[in-house]
Write a protein that holds these residues in place. Structure first.
Motif, PDB file in Angstrom:
ATOM      1  N   LEU A  21       1.039  -1.348   0.012  1.00  0.00           N
ATOM      2  CA  LEU A  21      -0.112   0.019  -0.127  1.00  0.00           C
ATOM      3  C   LEU A  21       0.854   1.255  -0.081  1.00  0.00           C
ATOM      4  N   TYR A  22       2.007   1.315   0.678  1.00  0.00           N
ATOM      5  CA  TYR A  22       2.805   2.262   0.668  1.00  0.00           C
ATOM      6  C   TYR A  22       3.405   2.535  -0.753  1.00  0.00           C
ATOM      7  N   ALA A  23       3.852   1.487  -1.363  1.00  0.00           N
ATOM      8  CA  ALA A  23       4.171   1.747  -2.708  1.00  0.00           C
ATOM      9  C   ALA A  23       3.405   2.214  -3.636  1.00  0.00           C
ATOM     10  N   LEU A  24       2.026   1.854  -3.559  1.00  0.00           N
ATOM     11  CA  LEU A  24       0.969   2.209  -4.289  1.00  0.00           C
ATOM     12  C   LEU A  24       0.674   3.727  -4.114  1.00  0.00           C
ATOM     13  N   PHE A  25       0.636   4.088  -2.790  1.00  0.00           N
ATOM     14  CA  PHE A  25       0.268   5.444  -2.601  1.00  0.00           C
ATOM     15  C   PHE A  25       1.393   6.274  -2.999  1.00  0.00           C
ATOM     16  N   LYS A  26       2.721   5.802  -2.791  1.00  0.00           N
ATOM     17  CA  LYS A  26       3.826   6.631  -3.294  1.00  0.00           C
ATOM     18  C   LYS A  26       3.886   6.860  -4.795  1.00  0.00           C
ATOM     19  N   SER A  27       3.599   5.978  -5.403  1.00  0.00           N
ATOM     20  CA  SER A  27       3.473   6.067  -7.221  1.00  0.00           C
ATOM     21  C   SER A  27       2.322   6.924  -7.458  1.00  0.00           C
ATOM     22  N   LEU A  28       1.105   6.758  -6.824  1.00  0.00           N
ATOM     23  CA  LEU A  28       0.138   7.775  -7.063  1.00  0.00           C
ATOM     24  C   LEU A  28       0.332   9.319  -6.693  1.00  0.00           C
ATOM     25  N   GLY A  29       1.303   9.455  -5.771  1.00  0.00           N
ATOM     26  CA  GLY A  29       1.681  10.981  -5.384  1.00  0.00           C
ATOM     27  C   GLY A  29       0.884  11.234  -4.248  1.00  0.00           C
ATOM     28  N   VAL A  30       0.276  10.239  -3.619  1.00  0.00           N
ATOM     29  CA  VAL A  30      -0.478  10.450  -2.178  1.00  0.00           C
ATOM     30  C   VAL A  30       0.537  10.978  -1.053  1.00  0.00           C
ATOM     31  N   LEU A  31       1.689  10.003  -1.090  1.00  0.00           N
ATOM     32  CA  LEU A  31       2.732  10.130  -0.244  1.00  0.00           C
ATOM     33  C   LEU A  31       4.030  10.859  -0.733  1.00  0.00           C
ATOM     34  N   GLY A  32       3.805  11.861  -1.765  1.00  0.00           N
ATOM     35  CA  GLY A  32       4.825  12.433  -2.411  1.00  0.00           C
ATOM     36  C   GLY A  32       5.326  13.470  -1.389  1.00  0.00           C
ATOM     37  N   PRO A  33       6.843  13.900  -1.742  1.00  0.00           N
ATOM     38  CA  PRO A  33       7.495  14.989  -0.817  1.00  0.00           C
ATOM     39  C   PRO A  33       6.778  16.378  -0.823  1.00  0.00           C
ATOM     40  N   ALA A  34       6.794  17.045   0.293  1.00  0.00           N
ATOM     41  CA  ALA A  34       5.902  18.076   0.351  1.00  0.00           C
ATOM     42  C   ALA A  34       6.933  19.141  -0.462  1.00  0.00           C
ATOM     43  N   GLU A  35       6.024  20.436  -0.528  1.00  0.00           N
ATOM     44  CA  GLU A  35       7.073  21.531  -1.328  1.00  0.00           C
ATOM     45  C   GLU A  35       8.010  21.995  -0.490  1.00  0.00           C
ATOM     46  N   VAL A  36       7.976  21.962   0.874  1.00  0.00           N
ATOM     47  CA  VAL A  36       9.133  22.379   1.793  1.00  0.00           C
ATOM     48  C   VAL A  36      10.171  21.213   1.512  1.00  0.00           C
ATOM     49  N   GLU A  37       9.987  20.101   1.492  1.00  0.00           N
ATOM     50  CA  GLU A  37      11.110  19.061   1.288  1.00  0.00           C
ATOM     51  C   GLU A  37      11.854  19.233  -0.228  1.00  0.00           C
ATOM     52  N   VAL A  38      11.063  19.446  -0.987  1.00  0.00           N
ATOM     53  CA  VAL A  38      11.629  19.839  -2.600  1.00  0.00           C
ATOM     54  C   VAL A  38      12.317  20.781  -2.631  1.00  0.00           C
ATOM     55  N   SER A  39      11.954  22.038  -2.113  1.00  0.00           N
ATOM     56  CA  SER A  39      12.604  23.167  -1.854  1.00  0.00           C
ATOM     57  C   SER A  39      13.994  22.994  -1.093  1.00  0.00           C
ATOM     58  N   ASP A  40      13.995  22.183  -0.013  1.00  0.00           N
ATOM     59  CA  ASP A  40      15.127  21.725   0.738  1.00  0.00           C
ATOM     60  C   ASP A  40      16.060  21.132   0.074  1.00  0.00           C
ATOM     61  N   ILE A  41      15.624  20.209  -0.740  1.00  0.00           N
ATOM     62  CA  ILE A  41      16.473  19.275  -1.669  1.00  0.00           C
ATOM     63  C   ILE A  41      17.212  19.934  -2.582  1.00  0.00           C
ATOM     64  N   CYS A  42      16.319  21.060  -3.388  1.00  0.00           N
ATOM     65  CA  CYS A  42      16.892  21.856  -4.284  1.00  0.00           C
ATOM     66  C   CYS A  42      17.935  22.658  -4.008  1.00  0.00           C
ATOM     67  N   GLU A  43      17.803  23.224  -2.816  1.00  0.00           N
ATOM     68  CA  GLU A  43      18.599  24.434  -2.349  1.00  0.00           C
ATOM     69  C   GLU A  43      19.906  23.640  -1.850  1.00  0.00           C
ATOM     70  N   GLY A  44      19.871  22.677  -1.045  1.00  0.00           N
ATOM     71  CA  GLY A  44      20.968  21.858  -0.562  1.00  0.00           C
ATOM     72  C   GLY A  44      21.982  21.035  -1.696  1.00  0.00           C
ATOM     73  N   ARG A  45      21.308  20.864  -2.670  1.00  0.00           N
ATOM     74  CA  ARG A  45      22.076  20.360  -3.782  1.00  0.00           C
ATOM     75  C   ARG A  45      22.238  21.404  -5.064  1.00  0.00           C
ATOM     76  N   LYS A  46      21.891  22.584  -4.725  1.00  0.00           N
ATOM     77  CA  LYS A  46      22.293  23.632  -5.798  1.00  0.00           C
ATOM     78  C   LYS A  46      21.389  23.272  -7.037  1.00  0.00           C
ATOM     79  N   MET A  47      20.201  22.994  -6.910  1.00  0.00           N
ATOM     80  CA  MET A  47      19.559  22.592  -8.203  1.00  0.00           C
ATOM     81  C   MET A  47      18.490  23.777  -8.614  1.00  0.00           C
ATOM     82  N   ASN A  48      18.299  24.740  -8.012  1.00  0.00           N
ATOM     83  CA  ASN A  48      17.218  25.943  -8.411  1.00  0.00           C
ATOM     84  C   ASN A  48      17.785  26.537  -9.542  1.00  0.00           C
ATOM     85  N   VAL A  49      16.920  27.159 -10.325  1.00  0.00           N
ATOM     86  CA  VAL A  49      17.284  28.101 -11.331  1.00  0.00           C
ATOM     87  C   VAL A  49      18.147  29.222 -10.982  1.00  0.00           C
TER      88      VAL A  49
END
Length: 406
Positions: free
Chosen positions: A130-158
């Protein structure tokens, strides 16, 4: 216009480790309460929960691995690096595998916490799929804050790419030549001020938060007037012989009508951010643009602070021009930064001190002294370096000055 001391309140700071601390405190509190209330089977429950939380991401990683191996192994990974590149990219890293292995071992040693033997494995299998299903459907996707933190930490922003491009492709090339260009400009323009302050000899880089840049500063503020361009800098760049780089000199009028010469320009990468926000295909709205402008300012500031070639040759001016009705906010911001830089200047060598003789020296009633006292000299002064022109003398040899008695 935002004051200089309030600019730091606008710049987003890097995210810290507070979420990790809160999560660790919540986990420790919960485990402590359960251990106090019902300590029986605690290790079995902890091991089973860890297995549920780790087997789900591992199963989802296997689903991602199937896609990567079937369709992207040659184009994205060039057919090699399965263990070193593909597995970590799919989330099948060593930390997750190690946690799942330790949890399984702990569950085996502690015993199953559920009364029936099959219930534990049913719960583990259902939770994983069920975790794999919900993760693939985007229900358990990363939050916007997490994506921003990953992009800033890895220098991936525009903003990170634009800041590095602006530094490597422009500022690092022109700022070391700026002082010579201003000196040559003053030599050929008799009408300009013969002595520019140290602050005005820096390149003032304007960074408006709304990224709306005017190509002519005088259109933004009537107290700013274009004067002339500095001598062109021709640099061989990327196959272009003698590529021209130039700066413009503006006269900024203060409230008394006095003109102040300075080289000022907008940060040109902001045009890219503004145009991206106007294109629907870029998926780049106004809130994202504002965030990227602030990250651009912070990234460029960090880059320039560690650059020896650009040190003391620039000044970044962040313009918070939202909801501002003052038609002269731009000239006031430039003058405020010029005045601040002039106040920060200091003289490295003290001015020449005029020696004054003793008031009673060489008078008929008072004979001249061998060493007259200078009462005008301060009690303490800056230390000075005294050099001697005498030739170095050899070291003095040891002299026996003791007597030995039998």
């Amino acid at each position: 216009m935002q004051c200089l001391q309030d600019q730091e309140a606008l710049i987003p700071q890097p995210r810290g480790a507070l979420p990790k601390g809160c999560a660790a405190a919540a986990a420790a509190t919960t485990i402590g309460c359960i251990a106090f209330l019902s300590p029986e089977g605690l290790f079995g429950w902890v091991a089973m929960v860890i297995l549920i939380l780790t087997l789900g991401p591992l199963l989802h990683g296997l689903c991602l691995l199937a896609e990567e191996m079937l369709y992207h192994s040659n184009t994205r990974y060039r057919g090699r690096g399965l263990l070193s590149r593909v597995l970590p990219a799919c989330g099948l890293g060593g930390k997750t595998l190690l946690a799942a292995g330790l949890a399984g071992l702990l569950l085996y040693l502690a015993g199953q916490p559920l009364p029936h033997k099959g219930q534990c494995w049913k719960l583990l299998s259902l939770a994983s799929v069920l975790y794999a299903l919900f993760k693939s459907l985007g229900v358990l996707g990363p939050a916007e804050v997490e994506v921003s933190d990953i992009c800033e930490g890895r220098k991936m922003n525009v903003a990170h790419g634009l800041a590095w491009s602006f530094y490597l492709g422009y500022l690092r090339l022109v700022l070391p030549r700026l002082e010579d260009s201003i000196t040559a400009f003053c030599a050929t323009h008799q009408s300009c001020s013969p002595f520019w302050s140290r602050g005005s000899r820096r390149l003032l880089i304007l960074i408006p938060i709304n990224a709306n840049i005017s190509h002519k500063l005088e259109n933004e503020d009537s107290n700013i007037r274009f004067y002339d361009n500095l001598p062109n800098n021709e640099i061989d760049r990327a196959g272009v012989r003698g590529r021209v780089y130039k700066h413009s000199v503006y006269i900024v009028l203060d409230e008394h009508g006095k003109g102040h010469e300075c080289t000022v320009e907008y940060a040109t990468p902001l045009l890219t951010l503004y145009n991206m926000s106007q294109e629907s295909g870029a998926g780049f709205g106004e809130p994202e643009r504002r965030q990227q402008v602030l990250l651009f300012y912070r990234t460029l500031q960090d880059i320039l602070e560690h650059s020896l070639e650009c040190r003391n040759r620039y000044k970044l001016i962040l313009l918070n021009d939202e909801l501002q009705e003052d038609p002269h906010f731009l000239s006031k911001a430039i003058l405020r930064h010029l005045q601040q830089q002039e106040k920060e200047e200091f003289c490295l060598t003290p001015p020449p001190h005029q020696e004054m003789g003793h008031p009673f020296e060489c008078t008929p009633t008072a004979p001249p002294r061998a060493n007259p006292i200078n009462h005008s000299e301060p009690m303490s002064r800056e230390p000075t370096l005294m050099l001697s022109l005498d030739k170095p003398q050899p070291l003095k040899g040891p002299v026996e000055n003791t007597d030995n008695y039998q």
